[in-house]
Structure formats: C-alpha cells, structure tokens
Design a protein around this motif. Structure first.
Motif, mmCIF file in Angstrom:
data_model
loop_
_atom_site.group_PDB
_atom_site.id
_atom_site.type_symbol
_atom_site.label_atom_id
_atom_site.label_comp_id
_atom_site.label_asym_id
_atom_site.label_seq_id
_atom_site.Cartn_x
_atom_site.Cartn_y
_atom_site.Cartn_z
ATOM 1 N N ARG A 130 0.822 -1.212 0.000
ATOM 2 C CA ARG A 130 0.000 0.000 0.000
ATOM 3 C C ARG A 130 0.855 1.261 0.000
ATOM 4 N NH1 ARG A 130 -1.396 3.095 4.122
ATOM 5 N NH2 ARG A 130 -0.580 1.593 5.618
ATOM 6 N N LEU A 131 2.016 1.237 0.646
ATOM 7 C CA LEU A 131 2.854 2.423 0.770
ATOM 8 C C LEU A 131 3.813 2.618 -0.393
ATOM 9 C CD1 LEU A 131 3.743 2.288 4.577
ATOM 10 C CD2 LEU A 131 1.997 3.676 3.439
ATOM 11 N N MET A 132 3.995 1.613 -1.211
ATOM 12 C CA MET A 132 4.880 1.728 -2.377
ATOM 13 C C MET A 132 4.434 0.724 -3.424
ATOM 14 S SD MET A 132 8.243 0.502 -0.320
ATOM 15 C CE MET A 132 7.720 1.284 1.225
ATOM 16 N N ARG A 133 3.318 1.057 -4.040
ATOM 17 C CA ARG A 133 2.672 0.153 -4.982
ATOM 18 C C ARG A 133 3.463 0.085 -6.287
ATOM 19 N NH1 ARG A 133 -2.992 -1.441 -5.161
ATOM 20 N NH2 ARG A 133 -3.374 0.025 -3.478
ATOM 21 N N ALA A 134 3.842 -1.135 -6.684
ATOM 22 C CA ALA A 134 4.495 -1.327 -7.981
ATOM 23 C C ALA A 134 3.569 -0.833 -9.081
ATOM 24 C CB ALA A 134 4.834 -2.802 -8.164
ATOM 25 N N LYS A 135 4.138 -0.194 -10.115
ATOM 26 C CA LYS A 135 3.269 0.377 -11.137
ATOM 27 C C LYS A 135 3.937 0.342 -12.497
ATOM 28 C CE LYS A 135 2.174 4.658 -10.727
ATOM 29 N NZ LYS A 135 1.758 5.946 -10.164
ATOM 30 N N ALA A 160 20.966 -6.176 -11.743
ATOM 31 C CA ALA A 160 22.312 -5.853 -12.174
ATOM 32 C C ALA A 160 22.819 -4.643 -11.398
ATOM 33 C CB ALA A 160 22.317 -5.568 -13.673
ATOM 34 N N GLY A 161 23.997 -4.752 -10.788
ATOM 35 C CA GLY A 161 24.532 -3.656 -9.990
ATOM 36 C C GLY A 161 23.906 -3.547 -8.631
ATOM 37 N N GLY A 162 23.241 -4.608 -8.142
ATOM 38 C CA GLY A 162 22.612 -4.582 -6.821
ATOM 39 C C GLY A 162 23.601 -4.217 -5.742
ATOM 40 N N ARG A 163 23.154 -3.502 -4.722
ATOM 41 C CA ARG A 163 24.072 -2.919 -3.758
ATOM 42 C C ARG A 163 24.285 -3.802 -2.534
ATOM 43 N NH1 ARG A 163 20.331 1.362 -5.566
ATOM 44 N NH2 ARG A 163 21.503 2.894 -6.746
ATOM 45 N N GLY A 164 23.352 -4.720 -2.254
ATOM 46 C CA GLY A 164 23.516 -5.633 -1.119
ATOM 47 C C GLY A 164 23.326 -4.930 0.214
ATOM 48 N N GLY A 165 23.402 -5.698 1.313
ATOM 49 C CA GLY A 165 23.263 -5.122 2.647
ATOM 50 C C GLY A 165 21.815 -4.755 2.937
ATOM 51 N N ARG A 166 21.600 -3.910 3.968
ATOM 52 C CA ARG A 166 20.254 -3.486 4.350
ATOM 53 C C ARG A 166 19.801 -2.426 3.360
ATOM 54 N NH1 ARG A 166 17.939 0.614 6.941
ATOM 55 N NH2 ARG A 166 16.046 0.250 8.142
ATOM 56 N N THR A 167 19.282 -2.899 2.239
ATOM 57 C CA THR A 167 18.995 -2.020 1.118
ATOM 58 C C THR A 167 17.659 -2.381 0.491
ATOM 59 O OG1 THR A 167 21.356 -1.803 0.624
ATOM 60 C CG2 THR A 167 19.830 -1.234 -1.139
ATOM 61 N N ALA A 168 16.942 -1.361 0.052
ATOM 62 C CA ALA A 168 15.810 -1.567 -0.829
ATOM 63 C C ALA A 168 16.044 -0.660 -2.026
ATOM 64 C CB ALA A 168 14.499 -1.251 -0.150
ATOM 65 N N ASP A 169 16.278 -1.261 -3.173
ATOM 66 C CA ASP A 169 16.523 -0.477 -4.379
ATOM 67 C C ASP A 169 15.214 -0.156 -5.073
ATOM 68 O OD1 ASP A 169 19.265 -0.572 -4.025
ATOM 69 O OD2 ASP A 169 19.514 -2.363 -5.248
ATOM 70 N N LEU A 170 15.150 0.997 -5.683
ATOM 71 C CA LEU A 170 14.039 1.378 -6.541
ATOM 72 C C LEU A 170 14.501 1.146 -7.971
ATOM 73 C CD1 LEU A 170 11.263 2.561 -7.005
ATOM 74 C CD2 LEU A 170 12.222 4.840 -6.711
ATOM 75 N N VAL A 171 13.846 0.226 -8.678
ATOM 76 C CA VAL A 171 14.336 -0.203 -9.990
ATOM 77 C C VAL A 171 13.258 -0.017 -11.056
ATOM 78 C CG1 VAL A 171 15.905 -1.873 -8.935
ATOM 79 C CG2 VAL A 171 13.621 -2.608 -9.641
ATOM 80 N N ALA A 195 21.347 1.963 0.897
ATOM 81 C CA ALA A 195 20.336 2.795 1.553
ATOM 82 C C ALA A 195 18.957 2.252 1.240
ATOM 83 C CB ALA A 195 20.433 4.245 1.077
ATOM 84 N N MET A 196 18.011 2.624 2.075
ATOM 85 C CA MET A 196 16.617 2.313 1.810
ATOM 86 C C MET A 196 16.050 3.371 0.858
ATOM 87 S SD MET A 196 16.140 -0.360 3.662
ATOM 88 C CE MET A 196 14.376 -0.508 3.580
ATOM 89 N N ARG A 197 15.420 2.915 -0.209
ATOM 90 C CA ARG A 197 14.761 3.799 -1.162
ATOM 91 C C ARG A 197 13.353 3.264 -1.367
ATOM 92 N NH1 ARG A 197 20.014 2.768 -2.322
ATOM 93 N NH2 ARG A 197 21.330 4.440 -3.134
ATOM 94 N N GLY A 198 12.352 4.100 -1.139
ATOM 95 C CA GLY A 198 10.996 3.587 -1.266
ATOM 96 C C GLY A 198 9.941 4.646 -1.037
ATOM 97 N N PHE A 199 8.700 4.179 -0.724
ATOM 98 C CA PHE A 199 7.552 5.057 -0.501
ATOM 99 C C PHE A 199 7.350 5.968 -1.710
ATOM 100 C CE2 PHE A 199 9.767 4.041 3.405
ATOM 101 C CZ PHE A 199 8.793 3.386 4.120
#
Length: 435
Positions: A130-135, A160-171, A195-199
């Motif tokens: 609900r807070l970060m709906r894929a679109k 490709a190029g994933g950063r690893g660790g406590r991360t949420a990528d926006l792709v 880093a966390m990227r989202g919402f």
C-alpha cells in the motif's frame, strides 16, 4: 481473450496504517521494506473513537477477474489507462517457493475482457504494498516503464549492480513491444551507497519524460529512521542523477504525484516541521526543472513523534484536483477530502474507514474506501463529488471483505480492482459499478 469470470487467489497480509515513536526497536511492517517501528503500536482506528458504521443504501455491481493459477498468491492490483485508451492492469503474484512475479495484462473493451498475462520480472525481493505500490507507466511514444522496489539482500533479489546489505533499491524495467519483452531491472538512481529507497510514486510528464519521487535514508544519520525526499527525471528516456528536493520530511509515508489539466506537476508528501506532520505540496510548471516552495495543503496541526505510515492520494478533476489523507489532529481526526486550493469538502471521522481512493471523470469524481459493517467485515462504499456538492455514502454490492481498492472512472461507471479477504489467502476481484 479471457472473459472476466473467475477470482484470483491472493496471499496478502493486510497492513494497517500505524505510527511509531522514534528511537525504538525495529519491527518489519512489510516483508519487502523495513519501516519506522515502535514498541507502542497504535492504529488509525485507535486514534478515532467513534460509533460503528451506519447501514448504507447500495448499488449493484458486476464482477470478474483474469485466469488464475491456483498454486499462486496474488496481491496489490493497479489499474491505469494508456494514451491509446486501453486499460492496463498490473499486479504481483507469488508461487509456493516464494518467487514473486510482477505482471500485467491489457483490456481493449474497458475492462470486460483482458488479454494474456505478461511477466515483467520475477524475484524473491520484489516489493508491492500500500505504501509503495508497484506500477507500470504508459508513455505516448508507446513504450512501457515498470517501477518497483527490490531487495538485493534477498536471495535471487539483486538486479544488475545490486548494492547488497540493508537495502531496498528502486528499480525500473523498459518494454518497447507492448509488454511482451522487458529489459533487466536497473536502479533508478546512480548513487552506489547502500540505503533504503521507497515510498515512491512515478508519473509520465507532459513532455513524455518520467518523474520519480522517493524517500531515501539520510547518509550518516544518528537517528533511528531519517529519510529525505529525492527526485529523478528522465531525459530522452534516460534517468538523470537524483536531486534532493526536501531534506526534512516524514520518514515512512507514501508520496503521491499528479499532473493537472494545465500540465503542472504536483507532489504531495507528509512534511515534518518539529513533529507537525501535515501534507505538503510542491508544484512544477516546467516538467520538474524547478519547483515552488513547499506549501501545507491544509493546516491540520497534527503533532506526533512518529510516522503515521499514511500519505496522500489525489486525482485530477476539472481544471484542479482532489486530495485526501489521514490526520489524527485532535480538532478533527479522520480522512479529509480537499480541493487543490485546500478547501475542505468533508472529513470521514469513522474509526473503521481505511484505504481511500479517488477517481474522476469529466463531470464528477468519486472517493471510495473500505468501511467496517456491523459484522466487522469490510465493504466498499463511496461518495460522489460534483463541484462542491457531495452525495450520501453508498455501498457497493458484492464487495464484502474488500481490501486495497483502486480504480478508474470510465464514462458513467467505475472499474475497480481490489482484494477480497479470505481465511488463508485473499482473492482479487474486478468490479464494475454503474453511477
């Protein structure tokens, strides 16, 4: 073509909006995105102490969905309309091994039937909530751009190029053949930091470029959760370096984007001014090159030492827009609907109101939401808006246990996509409602 008759099977753990004081132990609220957390969990329902819901008159509805695979779980649908007028339905589905696929299908007859399912990408790290709906965005040049969060720390989840660790990528993934084939996921931003990227939210601008806004961890922050507001614009179809838009915002509330009838881009987000967390708006009239100063849309004055996990929703309406959000302000707690200029039309103060959505046509708009009934089961209800006039609340027949409704207004009817709560798995349902 597949006639809309069957139900989706969906595995969905319902997320209620909560707030969390800072400096407390972390609790995962979404399996694909750690958020602000608390040892003192309170829901919106606890903030608004009001009588149980009234009984509403109801309107008939039609129902249906796309062909299903009973071994999979489906969740979080989203409806959109392409520049060619086709209906685009996207969703995620998870198999018994935990692999999530982001999918879409098209309808050429206003949602009566849909073509074959097309898979955009599959990963155990895909996020859709609900807070970060894929679109999926449909550009005027015919290309499609899918955006979603993906956790590279989940096995099989790194692009490709994933950063690893406590991360949420926006792709994002790109398709130039109507969704038949897709590029591999690439990060929206070029910053290599974990880093966390989202919402996030994303939108096609009048110049056919794309704007993406998201919250990102503040580097070297000493706070438990601290994120700022970032933007990435595409230029000739290529995403450019990210820009910092607002350094101090509410940490975990979703962003909402809207392009109005005049082509102006409006960005709605929950601000944070000494823990007063009202909804702010910034506007660009040059396709995201420059922005106005942040303006509080309506001075609720809600002061809270934590994140409500609840942002704004909006819809273009006529030459303006309608915007709704939740505020726990003591003077008037509840979901409020206001115009683009900040004029309040009504407030839904009932404690059982959840997950509103706004749709608009040429002559009227509709705000729909989930409302608990006497048997504690959710039902979809709505109000029609015509100028400053607001109708009585009307229930949608056949919408018991509905969750996370989204939709479009097509001529004089609503086309809705929503989940239906089940004992172990939820189903997902397409509903048409005549206005």
């Amino acid at each position: 073509m597949i006639k809309i008759i069957a139900f989706f099977n969906v595995w969905f753990f319902s997320m209620v909006a909560i707030f969390s004081p800072k400096e407390e132990a972390k609790t995962n609220l979404d399996e694909n995105m750690p958020m602000c957390n608390t040892s003192m969990v309170e829901s919106i329902e606890q903030w608004t102490k009001l009588p149980s819901s009234p009984v509403y008159s109801s309107v008939p509805s039609g129902t249906g969905t796309i062909a299903i695979d009973s071994t999979k779980a489906y969740t979080m649908p989203l409806l959109a309309q392409t520049p060619k007028g086709e209906i685009l339905l996207s969703w995620t589905e998870k198999d018994e091994q935990g692999l999530t696929s982001f999918c879409l299908a098209f309808s050429k007859d206003k949602g009566k039937t849909f073509g074959d399912k097309k898979v955009i990408f599959s990963s155990k790290g895909i996020g859709n909530s609900r807070l970060m709906r894929a679109k999926v965005l449909a550009k005027k040049d015919g290309s499609l751009v899918a955006l979603f969060t993906n956790r590279p720390d989940v096995p099989g989840g790194a692009p490709a190029g994933g950063r690893g660790g406590r991360t949420a990528d926006l792709v994002y993934c790109l398709s130039k053949d109507a969704g038949t084939t897709w590029t591999s996921p690439q990060n929206v931003d070029s910053d290599p930091a974990k880093a966390m990227r989202g919402f996030f939210d994303a939108i096609v601008l009048p110049n056919d470029e794309i704007a993406v806004f998201y919250l990102k961890d503040v580097a070297n922050s000493t706070k438990h959760e601290e994120r700022d507001l970032r933007m990435v614009l595409s230029k000739n179809g290529v995403f450019q370096p990210e820009r910092l838009i607002d350094p101090v915002v509410c940490d975990c509330c979703n962003i909402n984007l809207l392009v109005d009838a005049n082509g102006a881009l409006h960005v709605y987000y929950r601000d944070n001014n000494d823990d007063i967390r009202d909804i702010a708006k910034i506007t660009s009239t040059d396709n995201g090159v420059t922005f106005s100063k942040p303006q509080i849309l309506h001075n609720d004055g809600w002061k809270i030492n934590g994140c409500p996990h609840s942002g704004a929703i909006s819809s273009s309406y006529g030459k303006g827009a309608l915007v709704a959000w939740f505020s726990g302000a003591e003077s008037e707690s509840g979901f409020r609907l206001v115009t683009q200029e900040g004029k309040k039309l009504f407030v839904l103060s009932d404690a059982s109101v959840k997950n509103p959505w706004i749709m608009a046509g040429a002559k009227q708009a509709v705000m729909i939401w989930e409302q608990s009934q006497a048997d504690s089961k959710n039902q979809l209800v709505f109000r029609k808006i015509n100028g400053d006039k607001v109708s009585e609340t009307v229930a949608v027949d056949g919408s018991v246990n509905a969750l996370n409704s989204t939709g479009l207004m097509l001529d004089n009817q609503l086309l809705l996509a929503h989940e239906v709560k089940g004992e172990k798995k939820n189903s997902l349902k397409i509903t048409t409602v005549a206005l």
